[in-house]
Design a protein around this motif. Structure first.
Motif, PDB file in Angstrom:
ATOM      1  N   ARG A  96      -6.997  -5.400  -2.521  1.00  0.00           N
ATOM      2  CA  ARG A  96      -5.570  -5.621  -2.756  1.00  0.00           C
ATOM      3  C   ARG A  96      -5.338  -7.060  -3.156  1.00  0.00           C
ATOM      4  NH1 ARG A  96      -0.696  -3.305   0.919  1.00  0.00           N
ATOM      5  NH2 ARG A  96       0.917  -3.698  -0.627  1.00  0.00           N
ATOM      6  N   ARG A 139       4.041  -2.022  13.762  1.00  0.00           N
ATOM      7  CA  ARG A 139       5.233  -2.532  13.071  1.00  0.00           C
ATOM      8  C   ARG A 139       6.424  -1.626  13.338  1.00  0.00           C
ATOM      9  NH1 ARG A 139       4.062  -1.820   6.895  1.00  0.00           N
ATOM     10  NH2 ARG A 139       6.308  -2.149   6.737  1.00  0.00           N
ATOM     11  N   GLY A 191      -5.904   0.290   2.134  1.00  0.00           N
ATOM     12  CA  GLY A 191      -5.950  -0.972   1.404  1.00  0.00           C
ATOM     13  C   GLY A 191      -6.623  -2.027   2.275  1.00  0.00           C
ATOM     14  N   VAL A 229      -3.138  -3.223  -8.174  1.00  0.00           N
ATOM     15  CA  VAL A 229      -1.731  -2.985  -8.504  1.00  0.00           C
ATOM     16  C   VAL A 229      -0.911  -3.799  -7.509  1.00  0.00           C
ATOM     17  CG1 VAL A 229       0.067  -1.253  -8.772  1.00  0.00           C
ATOM     18  CG2 VAL A 229      -2.304  -0.655  -9.264  1.00  0.00           C
ATOM     19  N   PHE A 279       4.793   3.916   4.371  1.00  0.00           N
ATOM     20  CA  PHE A 279       5.478   4.421   3.165  1.00  0.00           C
ATOM     21  C   PHE A 279       6.980   4.122   3.245  1.00  0.00           C
ATOM     22  CE2 PHE A 279       1.704   7.356   3.512  1.00  0.00           C
ATOM     23  CZ  PHE A 279       0.998   6.775   2.481  1.00  0.00           C
ATOM     24  N   ASP A 314      -5.885  -5.019   2.906  1.00  0.00           N
ATOM     25  CA  ASP A 314      -4.970  -5.808   3.753  1.00  0.00           C
ATOM     26  C   ASP A 314      -4.784  -5.161   5.127  1.00  0.00           C
ATOM     27  OD1 ASP A 314      -3.539  -3.856   1.988  1.00  0.00           O
ATOM     28  OD2 ASP A 314      -1.941  -4.300   3.417  1.00  0.00           O
ATOM     29  N   HIS A 363       5.323   3.741  -3.061  1.00  0.00           N
ATOM     30  CA  HIS A 363       5.471   3.089  -4.380  1.00  0.00           C
ATOM     31  C   HIS A 363       4.289   3.456  -5.274  1.00  0.00           C
ATOM     32  CE1 HIS A 363       2.517   0.174  -2.929  1.00  0.00           C
ATOM     33  NE2 HIS A 363       3.288  -0.103  -1.880  1.00  0.00           N
ATOM     34  N   SER A 376       5.567  -2.325  -0.446  1.00  0.00           N
ATOM     35  CA  SER A 376       6.861  -1.843   0.046  1.00  0.00           C
ATOM     36  C   SER A 376       7.764  -3.019   0.393  1.00  0.00           C
ATOM     37  CB  SER A 376       6.656  -0.957   1.275  1.00  0.00           C
ATOM     38  OG  SER A 376       5.834   0.132   0.967  1.00  0.00           O
ATOM     39  N   THR A 377       7.160  -4.097   0.886  1.00  0.00           N
ATOM     40  CA  THR A 377       7.956  -5.292   1.224  1.00  0.00           C
ATOM     41  C   THR A 377       8.689  -5.807  -0.014  1.00  0.00           C
ATOM     42  OG1 THR A 377       6.347  -5.890   2.922  1.00  0.00           O
ATOM     43  CG2 THR A 377       7.831  -7.628   2.181  1.00  0.00           C
ATOM     44  N   HIS A 434       0.633   2.895  -4.094  1.00  0.00           N
ATOM     45  CA  HIS A 434       0.074   3.963  -3.249  1.00  0.00           C
ATOM     46  C   HIS A 434      -0.440   5.119  -4.123  1.00  0.00           C
ATOM     47  CE1 HIS A 434       3.181   2.510  -0.114  1.00  0.00           C
ATOM     48  NE2 HIS A 434       2.011   2.223   0.403  1.00  0.00           N
TER      49      HIS A 434
HETATM   50  P1  ATP Z   1       4.537  -3.197   3.509  1.00  0.00           P
HETATM   51  O1  ATP Z   1       4.724  -4.144   2.360  1.00  0.00           O
HETATM   52  O2  ATP Z   1       5.827  -2.706   4.106  1.00  0.00           O
HETATM   53  O3  ATP Z   1       3.562  -3.754   4.539  1.00  0.00           O
HETATM   54  P2  ATP Z   1       2.618  -1.547   2.010  1.00  0.00           P
HETATM   55  O4  ATP Z   1       3.008  -1.696   0.591  1.00  0.00           O
HETATM   56  O5  ATP Z   1       1.401  -2.283   2.493  1.00  0.00           O
HETATM   57  O6  ATP Z   1       3.869  -1.861   2.960  1.00  0.00           O
HETATM   58  P3  ATP Z   1       1.944   0.791   3.609  1.00  0.00           P
HETATM   59  O7  ATP Z   1       2.719   2.048   3.692  1.00  0.00           O
HETATM   60  O8  ATP Z   1       1.929  -0.102   4.777  1.00  0.00           O
HETATM   61  O9  ATP Z   1       2.488   0.001   2.303  1.00  0.00           O
HETATM   62  O10 ATP Z   1       0.480   1.087   3.109  1.00  0.00           O
HETATM   63  C1  ATP Z   1      -0.229   2.262   3.359  1.00  0.00           C
HETATM   64  C2  ATP Z   1      -1.651   2.021   2.893  1.00  0.00           C
HETATM   65  O11 ATP Z   1      -1.669   1.784   1.478  1.00  0.00           O
HETATM   66  C3  ATP Z   1      -2.298   0.778   3.522  1.00  0.00           C
HETATM   67  O12 ATP Z   1      -3.665   1.079   3.755  1.00  0.00           O
HETATM   68  C4  ATP Z   1      -2.168  -0.282   2.443  1.00  0.00           C
HETATM   69  O13 ATP Z   1      -3.165  -1.255   2.539  1.00  0.00           O
HETATM   70  C5  ATP Z   1      -2.318   0.552   1.176  1.00  0.00           C
HETATM   71  N1  ATP Z   1      -1.637  -0.030   0.034  1.00  0.00           N
HETATM   72  C6  ATP Z   1      -0.313  -0.196  -0.140  1.00  0.00           C
HETATM   73  N2  ATP Z   1      -0.027  -0.739  -1.322  1.00  0.00           N
HETATM   74  C7  ATP Z   1      -1.218  -0.940  -1.938  1.00  0.00           C
HETATM   75  C8  ATP Z   1      -1.596  -1.505  -3.214  1.00  0.00           C
HETATM   76  N3  ATP Z   1      -0.685  -1.973  -4.063  1.00  0.00           N
HETATM   77  N4  ATP Z   1      -2.920  -1.562  -3.508  1.00  0.00           N
HETATM   78  C9  ATP Z   1      -3.852  -1.101  -2.606  1.00  0.00           C
HETATM   79  N5  ATP Z   1      -3.554  -0.553  -1.409  1.00  0.00           N
HETATM   80  C10 ATP Z   1      -2.254  -0.480  -1.070  1.00  0.00           C
END
Ligand code: ATP
Length: 203
Positions: A131, A45, A104, A162, A11, A106, A15, A166-167, A18
């Motif tokens: 994702r 990380r 997610g 969506v 987090f 990923d 965003h 966070s990146t 989430h």
């Molecule tokens: P970063 O880009 O820094 O890697 P992130 O957007 O993936 O961050 P995290 O806090 O690492 O955010 O994600 C927490 C969880 O939410 C993870 O399981 C990630 O896969 C999921 N997640 C984040 N953004 C999405 C999205 N847009 N759609 C589906 N799952 C998401």
């Protein structure tokens, strides 16, 4: 029995992706509550913002949604934090609840989970949200080799994608580009006030 969603993440920052996933999975899975678990010192990380700032941003983002709450188990847990080590703490904290994890796709594809079978052993269901940019076929290795009773606990949900991360948020802040409507207004205000993400952080 209370059904609890466990949504772990860095987090950095939280965003709207989430928040949407949490809400949509809560609906599909008939969860009574989703617990957001910011991880203080994630194993895989290095976070950019301090844990305290990430915690505040989660609190601001979920305020006003009675079905959402913050749980600080993984914030205060000594790192590096692996979900397999957080799960027994959650099981002890919520002994009578059915626990369901939210992740997610990923997160399963990019880094293999340590002791994934142990994580699943504490759960009723492990919900995976697809994702943008993650091919569903790449999920197979994560589930391969699991005993059938644990593999059956994994469910992939076909929810609207969506495409926000966070990146992307951090990059846009650094570039002076707007992030309004990608994060809740209160999170945007906090990022601006604290001057978060303005400096390059190895990305
Ligand atoms: P970063 O880009 O820094 O890697 P992130 O957007 O993936 O961050 P995290 O806090 O690492 O955010 O994600 C927490 C969880 O939410 C993870 O399981 C990630 O896969 C999921 N997640 C984040 N953004 C999405 C999205 N847009 N759609 C589906 N799952 C998401």
């Amino acid at each position: 029995m209370t059904r609890l969603g466990i949504f772990g993440g860095t987090f950095d920052p939280i965003h709207n992706g989430h928040l949407f996933i949490a809400q949509a999975v809560a609906h599909e899975a008939r969860l009574d509550r989703v617990l957001f678990l910011p991880v203080g010192d994630p194993a895989h990380r290095t976070a950019v913002a301090h844990a305290a700032d990430r915690q505040v941003m989660v609190e601001l983002a979920i305020a006003g949604n009675d079905a959402f709450a913050l749980d600080d188990t993984a914030l205060v847990q000594p790192g590096p934090v692996y979900t397999a080590d957080t799960m027994p703490l959650l099981r002890a904290a919520y002994p009578n609840a059915a626990l369901c994890f939210i992740a997610g796709a990923d997160s399963l594809v990019d880094t293999p989970w340590r002791r994934f079978d142990e994580v699943l052993s504490h759960l009723e269901t492990f919900y995976v949200a697809l994702r943008e940019g993650t091919d569903i076929r790449r999920l197979e290795p994560a589930f391969a080799g699991l005993p059938p009773d644990l593999a059956r606990r994994c469910t992939v949900l076909n929810l609207p994608l969506v495409d926000v991360s966070s990146t992307v948020i951090r990059k846009r802040v650094r570039a002076g580009q707007p992030i309004r409507y990608l994060v809740p207004d209160a999170v945007l205000t906090y990022i601006n006030r604290q001057g978060l993400y303005r400096e390059a952080a190895g990305e």
